[in-house]
Design an enzyme around this catalytic site. Structure first.
Site, PDB file in Angstrom:
ATOM      1  N   LEU A   1      34.054  50.504  -9.558  1.00 57.48           N
ATOM      2  CA  LEU A   1      34.718  50.712  -8.261  1.00 57.48           C
ATOM      3  C   LEU A   1      34.542  49.474  -7.390  1.00 57.48           C
ATOM      4  O   LEU A   1      33.428  49.127  -7.016  1.00 57.48           O
ATOM      5  CB  LEU A   1      34.116  51.928  -7.553  1.00 57.48           C
ATOM      6  CG  LEU A   1      34.123  53.236  -8.352  1.00 57.48           C
ATOM      7  CD1 LEU A   1      33.522  54.355  -7.510  1.00 57.48           C
ATOM      8  CD2 LEU A   1      35.533  53.596  -8.793  1.00 57.48           C
TER       9      LEU A   1
ATOM     10  N   ARG B   1      30.855  44.829   6.215  1.00 57.89           N
ATOM     11  CA  ARG B   1      29.611  44.238   6.722  1.00 57.89           C
ATOM     12  C   ARG B   1      29.324  42.841   6.185  1.00 57.89           C
ATOM     13  O   ARG B   1      28.450  42.147   6.686  1.00 57.89           O
ATOM     14  CB  ARG B   1      28.436  45.188   6.435  1.00 57.89           C
ATOM     15  CG  ARG B   1      28.372  46.349   7.395  1.00 57.89           C
ATOM     16  CD  ARG B   1      27.348  47.383   6.991  1.00 57.89           C
ATOM     17  NE  ARG B   1      27.817  48.207   5.877  1.00 57.89           N
ATOM     18  CZ  ARG B   1      27.048  49.070   5.217  1.00 57.89           C
ATOM     19  NH1 ARG B   1      25.777  49.199   5.531  1.00 57.89           N
ATOM     20  NH2 ARG B   1      27.556  49.784   4.230  1.00 57.89           N
TER      21      ARG B   1
ATOM     22  N   GLY C   1      38.488  56.984  -0.828  1.00 56.07           N
ATOM     23  CA  GLY C   1      37.154  57.429  -1.235  1.00 56.07           C
ATOM     24  C   GLY C   1      36.900  57.202  -2.719  1.00 56.07           C
ATOM     25  O   GLY C   1      37.822  56.908  -3.491  1.00 56.07           O
TER      26      GLY C   1
ATOM     27  N   ASP D   1      29.080  47.033  -6.407  1.00 52.32           N
ATOM     28  CA  ASP D   1      28.234  46.220  -5.523  1.00 52.32           C
ATOM     29  C   ASP D   1      26.743  46.368  -5.849  1.00 52.32           C
ATOM     30  O   ASP D   1      25.900  46.335  -4.975  1.00 52.32           O
ATOM     31  CB  ASP D   1      28.521  46.572  -4.051  1.00 52.32           C
ATOM     32  CG  ASP D   1      28.397  48.063  -3.759  1.00 52.32           C
ATOM     33  OD1 ASP D   1      28.115  48.832  -4.694  1.00 52.32           O
ATOM     34  OD2 ASP D   1      28.586  48.455  -2.589  1.00 52.32           O
TER      35      ASP D   1
ATOM     36  N   ASN E   1      25.429  45.352   0.695  1.00 46.00           N
ATOM     37  CA  ASN E   1      26.466  45.654   1.678  1.00 46.00           C
ATOM     38  C   ASN E   1      26.659  44.543   2.695  1.00 46.00           C
ATOM     39  O   ASN E   1      27.694  44.451   3.328  1.00 46.00           O
ATOM     40  CB  ASN E   1      26.131  46.958   2.408  1.00 46.00           C
ATOM     41  CG  ASN E   1      26.215  48.146   1.467  1.00 46.00           C
ATOM     42  OD1 ASN E   1      27.232  48.347   0.798  1.00 46.00           O
ATOM     43  ND2 ASN E   1      25.148  48.903   1.376  1.00 46.00           N
TER      44      ASN E   1
ATOM     45  N   LYS F   1      29.195   7.700 -13.987  1.00 39.72           N
ATOM     46  CA  LYS F   1      30.326   8.618 -14.109  1.00 39.72           C
ATOM     47  C   LYS F   1      31.120   8.260 -15.340  1.00 39.72           C
ATOM     48  O   LYS F   1      31.434   7.077 -15.540  1.00 39.72           O
ATOM     49  CB  LYS F   1      31.234   8.508 -12.881  1.00 39.72           C
ATOM     50  CG  LYS F   1      32.364   9.505 -12.894  1.00 39.72           C
ATOM     51  CD  LYS F   1      33.650   8.983 -12.303  1.00 39.72           C
ATOM     52  CE  LYS F   1      34.343   7.994 -13.208  1.00 39.72           C
ATOM     53  NZ  LYS F   1      35.675   7.600 -12.755  1.00 39.72           N
TER      54      LYS F   1
ATOM     55  N   TYR G   1      25.861   1.160 -10.128  1.00 37.17           N
ATOM     56  CA  TYR G   1      26.928   2.129 -10.409  1.00 37.17           C
ATOM     57  C   TYR G   1      27.604   1.775 -11.723  1.00 37.17           C
ATOM     58  O   TYR G   1      28.082   0.643 -11.894  1.00 37.17           O
ATOM     59  CB  TYR G   1      27.970   2.127  -9.284  1.00 37.17           C
ATOM     60  CG  TYR G   1      29.173   2.972  -9.635  1.00 37.17           C
ATOM     61  CD1 TYR G   1      29.043   4.344  -9.828  1.00 37.17           C
ATOM     62  CD2 TYR G   1      30.431   2.400  -9.820  1.00 37.17           C
ATOM     63  CE1 TYR G   1      30.122   5.130 -10.185  1.00 37.17           C
ATOM     64  CE2 TYR G   1      31.523   3.182 -10.175  1.00 37.17           C
ATOM     65  CZ  TYR G   1      31.359   4.549 -10.362  1.00 37.17           C
ATOM     66  OH  TYR G   1      32.423   5.321 -10.719  1.00 37.17           O
TER      67      TYR G   1
ATOM     68  N   TYR H   1      37.843   0.463 -10.515  1.00 36.10           N
ATOM     69  CA  TYR H   1      39.014   0.950  -9.791  1.00 36.10           C
ATOM     70  C   TYR H   1      39.724  -0.222  -9.130  1.00 36.10           C
ATOM     71  O   TYR H   1      39.124  -0.942  -8.331  1.00 36.10           O
ATOM     72  CB  TYR H   1      38.527   1.949  -8.744  1.00 36.10           C
ATOM     73  CG  TYR H   1      39.604   2.678  -7.980  1.00 36.10           C
ATOM     74  CD1 TYR H   1      40.703   3.224  -8.640  1.00 36.10           C
ATOM     75  CD2 TYR H   1      39.509   2.842  -6.603  1.00 36.10           C
ATOM     76  CE1 TYR H   1      41.676   3.908  -7.933  1.00 36.10           C
ATOM     77  CE2 TYR H   1      40.470   3.529  -5.894  1.00 36.10           C
ATOM     78  CZ  TYR H   1      41.563   4.061  -6.564  1.00 36.10           C
ATOM     79  OH  TYR H   1      42.521   4.750  -5.869  1.00 36.10           O
TER      80      TYR H   1
END
Ligand code: UD1
Ligand code: CA
Length: 485
Positions: free
Chosen positions: A12, A19, A84, A109, A234, A357, A372, A393
């Site tokens: 559910l 909240r 419900g 939950d 909650n 990288k 780098y 780059y």
């Protein structure tokens, strides 16, 4: 596990979760590397149900998208209006038709609930031949929960919601956790009898046990001794509490399996992380995603690793790594940042103030200081001097550089990609390397030094620098020359 696979687990997750005060669906808030509903689905998945159904309503687009990505086996069923928990299950059964066999229903939950506990619930349900079995526990403060009412013989007679309970009922500390096993056919029939005649004006799933009992069917309970596992979320306070509890559980499992956790209070490990024995986790270590640490690796203090693999005996200190592969006995940090596509081979090093990288650093090669390296491949046994940059780059495109084996790149070099430096080559300190360097060559790519004698005394007369120069020159003149005495 249960003898038979349940016909379905229904999760559910349509409620509003007011909240949380969030734009994000409550069940998508994360803890320990998984969404709340992801934890519930993982527990449910351990039952291997024939169907795994998630009732969605509020912010359903977010939940449906999340399920498609992370739980493709789960079928979302839309509950248009939140009438419900009983209405939610009825909506599902009207869609699927009555399901024969055991149907498990669980709130979305409750991220701490274990799959093993759900399996015990199903086993009790089937062993006792019940029409409905409710998961219950005793809590210190039952405020807000549905209370379990039992008859003189101890059998469950009904669940009464907090809002609808009288003082005597509110004094009961045994609560409805929000997980149930039902006989699918009897559930479908009972839900048609549920009314909205209660303080919440909703169809309560919790009315089903009393309805079944009134028609002579068996209703049982399975009680969880450790109520902590049953805690729901909650609001964000409870989310933080649940996160800490789940993290503690994860760390205990690792420690019992041979991992040293120096400071459990500041160590955070996601559910899907794997850690081999004799790994040491120092304070302030965070291991996220599918990070994997091999035997004897040492991580931290102050390390955050995401989707990173660390080989046996490697050391990672004060570092941030993302989608990196750190080889056995490699060394990272202190103060290193390894970005996606970084591969450090056996005994390679990425030292202090180093960023890598999409770069491969070969066996035993070192990038020790202030450097780098982006989009590059470095062979074995090479060294990159302090303060160097792989200039990848050009403002429009990224380019790749290749460095061979046993290369010595001098300090403060700019390696301007695309460029290839051959095996055994050297480059002079301060070089800007724009052309390929053949194997074994020494590349010098900088202005030649040229001194102008006496410049300071002529151009900066009277300054402390000029005075210091004067003194040094006078002393040199007074010193006896070779052969003099
Ligand atoms: C529910 C139980 C209560 C139990 C408690 C445990 C009912 C009537 N009460 O109360 O006995 O002690 O859980 O936490 O079931 N949901 C829907 N559609 C709806 C309404 C709710 O999918 O129309 C979902 C919510 O998203 C949530 C779950 O059902 O995941 C429970 O709903 P919630 O409103 O939180 O029920 P509680 O008041 O906590
Ligand atoms: Ca709730």
């Amino acid at each position: 596990m249960s003898a038979r696979r349940p016909a379905a687990v229904i999760v559910l997750a349509a409620g509003e979760g007011t909240r949380m005060k969030s734009r994000r669906s409550k069940v998508l808030h994360e803890l320990c590397g998984r969404s709340m509903v992801g934890h519930v689905l993982a527990a449910a998945g351990e039952l291997e149900p024939e169907r795994l159904i998630v009732v969605v309503g509020h912010r359903r687009e977010q939940v449906i998208e999340h399920l498609a990505e992370h739980a493709p086996d789960a079928e979302p069923v839309v509950q248009e209006r939140q009438g419900g928990t009983g209405h939610a299950v009825r909506t599902v059964l009207e869609r699927t038709g009555a399901l024969a066999g055991t149907v498990v229903v669980t709130n979305g939950d409750h991220p701490l609930l274990r799959g093993a506990t759900l399996a015990e619930l199903v086993r009790t349900h089937e062993d006792e031949g019940n029409a409905a079995t409710v998961l219950t526990t005793e809590v210190p403060d039952p405020t807000g929960y549905g209370r379990i009412l039992r008859g003189p013989d101890g059998a469950v007679t009904a669940i009464v919601e907090h809002k609808d309970a009288d003082d005597a009922q509110r004094a009961v500390h045994e609560i409805n956790v929000g997980m149930y096993a039902f006989d699918g056919k009897l559930l479908a029939a009972a839900l048609r009898q549920v009314t909205t005649d209660n303080a919440g004006g909703e169809e309560y799933l919790t009315d089903v046990p009393a309805i079944l009992r009134a028609q002579g069917d068996r209703v049982g309970a399975h009680t969880v001794p450790d109520w902590v596992e049953t805690q729901g979320v909650n609001d964000r306070v409870q989310l933080a509490q649940a996160r800490r509890l789940l993290n503690e559980r994860i760390l205990l499992d690792h420690m019992r399996a041979g991992v040293t956790v120096v400071d459990p209070a500041t160590t955070w490990v996601d559910v899907q992380v794997t850690v081999e024995p004799d790994v040491v986790l120092h304070p302030n270590t965070q291991l996220h995603g599918r990070t994997r640490l091999e035997e004897g690796a040492e991580v931290g203090p102050n390390a955050t690793l995401t989707d990173t693999s660390v080989g046996a005996g490697a050391v990672v200190t004060n570092a941030v790594t993302v989608e990196a592969e750190i080889g056995p006995e490699a060394s990272v940090g202190p103060y290193a940042y390894l970005r996606p596509g970084t591969v450090l081979a056996h005994k390679a090093k990425a030292g202090s103030y180093v960023e890598l990288k999409n770069a491969v650093v070969g066996q035993g090669s070192k990038v020790p200081h202030l450097t780098y390296v982006g989009d590059a491949e470095i062979g074995q046994g090479s060294n990159v001097g302090a303060g160097s940059v792989f200039v990848n780059y050009d403002g429009v495109d990224k380019h790749r550089s290749v460095v061979g084996d046993h290369v010595k790149i001098g300090s403060d070099n700019m390696i301007v990609a695309p460029v290839t430096i051959g095996d055994g080559a050297y480059t002079a300190a301060g070089s800007v390397i724009v052309n390929d360097v053949p194997p074994g060559a020494m590349a010098v790519a900088r202005g030649r030094q040229h001194n102008i004698p006496g410049w300071v005394e002529r151009k900066r007369a009277g300054t402390p620098a000029a005075q210091a120069a004067r003194r040094a020159n006078d002393e040199a003149e007074q010193r006896p020359g070779p052969g003099e005495s």
